[in-house]
Scaffold this active site. Structure first.
Site, mmCIF file in Angstrom:
data_model
loop_
_atom_site.group_PDB
_atom_site.id
_atom_site.type_symbol
_atom_site.label_atom_id
_atom_site.label_comp_id
_atom_site.label_asym_id
_atom_site.label_seq_id
_atom_site.Cartn_x
_atom_site.Cartn_y
_atom_site.Cartn_z
ATOM 1 N N LEU A 118 11.042 1.017 6.976
ATOM 2 C CA LEU A 118 10.444 1.447 5.720
ATOM 3 C C LEU A 118 11.199 2.676 5.218
ATOM 4 O O LEU A 118 11.449 3.602 5.995
ATOM 5 C CB LEU A 118 8.974 1.806 5.929
ATOM 6 C CG LEU A 118 8.233 2.209 4.655
ATOM 7 C CD1 LEU A 118 7.939 0.983 3.804
ATOM 8 C CD2 LEU A 118 6.941 2.941 4.986
ATOM 9 N N LYS A 120 6.296 -2.063 2.098
ATOM 10 C CA LYS A 120 5.122 -1.420 2.699
ATOM 11 C C LYS A 120 3.943 -2.389 2.589
ATOM 12 O O LYS A 120 2.981 -2.178 1.858
ATOM 13 C CB LYS A 120 4.831 -0.083 2.016
ATOM 14 C CG LYS A 120 4.044 0.887 2.909
ATOM 15 C CD LYS A 120 4.073 2.295 2.337
ATOM 16 C CE LYS A 120 3.205 3.253 3.116
ATOM 17 N NZ LYS A 120 3.699 3.533 4.469
ATOM 18 N N GLU A 136 12.287 2.262 13.919
ATOM 19 C CA GLU A 136 11.362 3.307 13.480
ATOM 20 C C GLU A 136 10.201 3.356 14.462
ATOM 21 O O GLU A 136 10.333 2.897 15.595
ATOM 22 C CB GLU A 136 10.904 3.043 12.047
ATOM 23 C CG GLU A 136 10.301 1.663 11.821
ATOM 24 C CD GLU A 136 9.992 1.373 10.363
ATOM 25 O OE1 GLU A 136 10.143 2.270 9.521
ATOM 26 O OE2 GLU A 136 9.579 0.234 10.067
ATOM 27 N N TYR A 155 0.823 -1.211 0.000
ATOM 28 C CA TYR A 155 0.000 0.000 0.000
ATOM 29 C C TYR A 155 0.854 1.258 0.000
ATOM 30 O O TYR A 155 2.076 1.206 0.216
ATOM 31 C CB TYR A 155 -0.926 0.013 1.212
ATOM 32 C CG TYR A 155 -0.267 0.387 2.527
ATOM 33 C CD1 TYR A 155 -0.400 1.670 3.048
ATOM 34 C CD2 TYR A 155 0.484 -0.538 3.245
ATOM 35 C CE1 TYR A 155 0.193 2.025 4.259
ATOM 36 C CE2 TYR A 155 1.076 -0.199 4.445
ATOM 37 C CZ TYR A 155 0.937 1.079 4.953
ATOM 38 O OH TYR A 155 1.531 1.422 6.140
#
Length: 280
Positions: free
Chosen positions: A201, A145, A177, A33
């Protein structure tokens, strides 16, 4: 329209849209996505998001049946139907529809394209965030993702329950993250951020902030840093497509950051200018 959904060419109000029960998203989260913002009919950083979307799909062997230009045209066609000036845009591609089995569906099964749009503005990045943390137990393909976000969901819910704006992931003592953002630090004038390996990511906002730092004489260090370094940093910056560049003020109740506000202001100003120039 206030909200708009799309599924394989069918448009409708988001709350009225349905999808097949055998879409592989339902059982496996088998897809990828992207999400970004639009203002004044302009989609921000669309090329960068499309590049990452196609890369994520390629890494899990989904052959997207559109060119980047064709997908951009679909997004802009939908955007033209929206009433509001500021729009949040989300799209995903799943591997297709077929009876549940772990193996890929038979050859020739076409991937499914989902899109939704709703009113959405950038977060107020002038407001400093309270943070919490959690051990990073996600799988080792965080650079994709993917739709598989259960651990992220649990981390985001932890942050929400504690009145925090984000949850910082770490593997042992190494910061990776956040639940749905990247996290970087500033120390002694150096912008330090985890490298774009399989643990994080490759954030579009993170990428733009790195370029802003380089353009403005701020040294960039893309090496892993520890939770101890985060706690001792001059500034902690949480970045995403909707948060932009948000500094932090607290980790689990302990004050952090706030020691280099002029650098935060510079990065925020330059990033906001980029967004406003591209969506003017």
């Amino acid at each position: 329209m206030k909200t708009l959904g799309y599924y394989n060419g069918k448009f409708g109000p988001l709350e009225e849209m349905t999808v097949p029960m055998n879409d592989r998203a339902c059982y496996f989260g088998d897809g990828v996505y992207e999400a970004t913002l639009a203002r004044n009919g302009k989609i921000f950083a669309l090329k960068d998001h499309l590049d990452r979307f196609f890369n994520s799909a390629g890494l899990i062997k989904i052959d997207i049946p559109y060119t980047k230009d064709e997908l951009a045209a679909i997004l802009y066609d939908m955007l033209a139907k929206m009433d509001d000036k500021d729009i949040f845009i989300y799209w995903q591609m799943t591997r297709g529809t077929g009876i549940r089995q772990h193996q890929f569906p038979e050859k020739g099964t076409k991937p499914n394209l989902w899109i939704f749009m709703k009113p959405g503005k950038p977060a107020d990045s002038g407001k400093r965030l309270k943070l919490t943390d959690m051990e990073d137990t996600r799988f080792l393909h965080c650079n994709i993702k993917t739709l598989n976000l259960l651990v992220n969901v649990m981390a985001a819910e932890k942050a929400e329950s504690l009145g925090c704006g984000e949850c910082v992931f770490h593997r042992g003592d190494i910061v990776t993250e956040c639940a749905h953002s990247n996290v970087s630090i500033i120390k002694d004038g150096v912008f330090k951020t985890h490298p774009t390996d399989h643990y994080i990511l490759p954030g579009i906002t993170r990428m733009h902030i790195i370029q802003i730092c380089k353009d403005n004489g701020i040294i960039v260090d893309e090496t892993p840093f520890t939770m101890a370094e985060l706690m001792d940093a001059d500034e902690i910056i949480v970045s995403s497509s909707t948060k932009f560049c948000s500094p932090a003020c607290e980790m689990n109740g302990t004050p952090i950051g706030g020691k280099a506000p002029e650098l935060v202001d510079l990065i925020q100003k330059k990033y906001t200018e980029k967004f406003e120039n591209e969506t003017m």
